[in-house]
Write a protein that holds these residues in place. Sequence first.
Motif, PDB file in Angstrom:
ATOM      1  N   GLU A 149       7.805  39.208  23.567  1.00 56.54           N
ATOM      2  CA  GLU A 149       7.728  40.313  22.612  1.00 56.54           C
ATOM      3  C   GLU A 149       7.117  41.540  23.290  1.00 56.54           C
ATOM      4  O   GLU A 149       6.100  41.455  23.973  1.00 56.54           O
ATOM      5  CB  GLU A 149       6.852  39.912  21.426  1.00 56.54           C
ATOM      6  N   THR A 206       5.923  45.487  22.189  1.00 58.08           N
ATOM      7  CA  THR A 206       5.642  46.352  21.048  1.00 58.08           C
ATOM      8  C   THR A 206       5.292  47.742  21.542  1.00 58.08           C
ATOM      9  O   THR A 206       4.355  47.912  22.331  1.00 58.08           O
ATOM     10  CB  THR A 206       4.492  45.796  20.199  1.00 58.08           C
ATOM     11  N   LYS A 261       6.666  49.337  16.912  1.00 55.16           N
ATOM     12  CA  LYS A 261       7.954  48.635  16.763  1.00 55.16           C
ATOM     13  C   LYS A 261       8.044  47.507  17.791  1.00 55.16           C
ATOM     14  O   LYS A 261       7.844  47.738  18.986  1.00 55.16           O
ATOM     15  CB  LYS A 261       9.114  49.613  16.952  1.00 55.16           C
ATOM     16  N   SER A 262       8.342  46.296  17.308  1.00 58.51           N
ATOM     17  CA  SER A 262       8.393  45.123  18.187  1.00 58.51           C
ATOM     18  C   SER A 262       9.819  44.624  18.363  1.00 58.51           C
ATOM     19  O   SER A 262      10.661  44.751  17.466  1.00 58.51           O
ATOM     20  CB  SER A 262       7.531  43.991  17.610  1.00 58.51           C
ATOM     21  N   GLN A 263      10.070  44.057  19.527  1.00 61.51           N
ATOM     22  CA  GLN A 263      11.330  43.367  19.788  1.00 61.51           C
ATOM     23  C   GLN A 263      11.011  42.082  20.527  1.00 61.51           C
ATOM     24  O   GLN A 263      10.148  42.051  21.410  1.00 61.51           O
ATOM     25  CB  GLN A 263      12.280  44.248  20.598  1.00 61.51           C
ATOM     26  N   GLY A 314      12.659  38.807  22.581  1.00 57.14           N
ATOM     27  CA  GLY A 314      13.818  38.236  23.250  1.00 57.14           C
ATOM     28  C   GLY A 314      13.553  36.820  23.714  1.00 57.14           C
ATOM     29  O   GLY A 314      12.399  36.386  23.835  1.00 57.14           O
ATOM     30  N   GLN A 373      17.327  34.147  15.228  1.00 55.99           N
ATOM     31  CA  GLN A 373      16.175  34.880  14.690  1.00 55.99           C
ATOM     32  C   GLN A 373      15.231  33.941  13.944  1.00 55.99           C
ATOM     33  O   GLN A 373      14.002  34.105  14.001  1.00 55.99           O
ATOM     34  CB  GLN A 373      16.650  36.001  13.770  1.00 55.99           C
ATOM     35  N   PHE A 392      18.234  39.588  23.733  1.00 56.08           N
ATOM     36  CA  PHE A 392      17.798  40.120  22.452  1.00 56.08           C
ATOM     37  C   PHE A 392      18.940  40.212  21.454  1.00 56.08           C
ATOM     38  O   PHE A 392      20.071  40.538  21.807  1.00 56.08           O
ATOM     39  CB  PHE A 392      17.227  41.534  22.629  1.00 56.08           C
ATOM     40  N   ARG A 445      19.825  43.804  16.735  1.00 62.37           N
ATOM     41  CA  ARG A 445      19.007  44.445  15.709  1.00 62.37           C
ATOM     42  C   ARG A 445      17.592  44.720  16.186  1.00 62.37           C
ATOM     43  O   ARG A 445      16.851  45.470  15.553  1.00 62.37           O
ATOM     44  CB  ARG A 445      18.989  43.581  14.441  1.00 62.37           C
ATOM     45  N   GLN A 446      17.216  44.095  17.308  1.00 65.98           N
ATOM     46  CA  GLN A 446      15.884  44.292  17.855  1.00 65.98           C
ATOM     47  C   GLN A 446      15.783  45.540  18.730  1.00 65.98           C
ATOM     48  O   GLN A 446      14.688  46.006  19.031  1.00 65.98           O
ATOM     49  CB  GLN A 446      15.498  43.074  18.716  1.00 65.98           C
ATOM     50  N   LEU A 447      16.926  46.072  19.142  1.00 67.70           N
ATOM     51  CA  LEU A 447      16.930  47.041  20.229  1.00 67.70           C
ATOM     52  C   LEU A 447      17.094  48.474  19.743  1.00 67.70           C
ATOM     53  O   LEU A 447      17.730  48.746  18.731  1.00 67.70           O
ATOM     54  CB  LEU A 447      18.046  46.699  21.215  1.00 67.70           C
ATOM     55  N   HIS A 448      16.534  49.362  20.534  1.00 67.55           N
ATOM     56  CA  HIS A 448      16.601  50.788  20.236  1.00 67.55           C
ATOM     57  C   HIS A 448      16.922  51.522  21.534  1.00 67.55           C
ATOM     58  O   HIS A 448      16.163  51.449  22.498  1.00 67.55           O
ATOM     59  CB  HIS A 448      15.267  51.272  19.664  1.00 67.55           C
TER      60      HIS A 448
END
Length: 411
Positions: free
Chosen positions: A94, A96, A100-102, A104, A158, A242, A245-248
């Motif tokens: 994870e 953060t 905002k956390s993601q 994988g 998930q 990942f 939906r986790q990624l930006h």
Amino acid sequence: MAIVKSFKCVRPLENMVEQVASLPYDVYDRKEAKAAVANKPYAFLNIDRPETAFDDDFDMYSKEAYRYARDLYAEFKDKGIYEKDNTDSYYLYELTMNGKSQVGIVGLASVDDYLNDIIKKHENTREEKEIDRINHVDTLNAQTGPIFLAYRANDALQKIISQNTHNEPIYDFVSEDKIRHRVWKADREYNKKIADCFQNISKLYIADGHHRAASAVKVALRRRKNGNDKDAGYNYFLSVIFDERQLHILPYNRIVLDLNNKNCDEILESISKNFYITECPIVEEIKDRHEFGMLLEDKFFLCRAKNIVKDSVKNDTIKSLDVSILQDFVLKPIFDIKDPRTDNRIRFAGGIRGVGFLKSELECGRGKAAFLMHPTSMQELFAVADKNKLMPPKSTWFEPKLRSGIFIHEI
């Protein structure tokens, strides 16, 4: 269907992980890398960029450099900085940033999936960059920098991630850039469940790390010439994977060094043929597709594509990307920048630096115009990769960056 294996990870002791974890080798130039390892003897960057231990004129691609990296890695293990797990496992990683956390899944992706196009690509690779990592991996007998992969939304994975991140993490630290990193070792009972979930996923996508992936594959092909053990470590490469939906994705902004013998009024007039231009206060981000911000002299403009532009690109996966629209309708015809890969009149700035960086570069004379981009979306990335096409250069910038040295896969 995708193959992602658990593995016996080589990883740092908990009390050493913060000292070891390093940004990827390729975010630094040579001078920056040397500065980054100053007074940090256990930073993994010392191994990833072994030339930092030598004088500035030392050949960073010499056999001596890679042997030094190998010996330093062995020294780190001898000192007990690293240990190897006794059992195969997946890990959850994870990151953060700004609240905002993601999270994988850390595992081993398949070289054959890469070769058979189950793992999709969207960037070209350069041979000289591949050769460097081929020699690094081959000499160390280890993969040290994970490839950043993505998959389409998958609720089953998930759920597994959620079930495993309730436990105490094995690592929990905040890096110098204020990113919090937490790692869990997945409970053994979940190994088969995770593998089965990936078996039901038809495609994985390289988000970042095309050169590392290509290099790992070429090491495997080289070693297969001596006979191929299908279970050998070289047939898989270290990855963090990942859910989309986790990624930006952040934008990849542009700085142009000269105005191609034009004045500002001429630039604005030329752009106005295809874009609606509005002068306004500086904005931090571009919210809409087919729009970009432009810094010119001491003014800021929003430029929105006219229908004539939108209609001409709407059915083309590549040309409809905002980076393509800027290139095809502005940079090439107005600034005469024909190939952004090779033209030394253009520079690129990852979106993490923001519009303030663009403004400061122009104020310091390191550019004449700058363009604040709308970020490429994950859906656009998937669409390009699914058609086996390549994105224009500098289309995506992912943050936060995965750290090297936390997970090592010995091959």
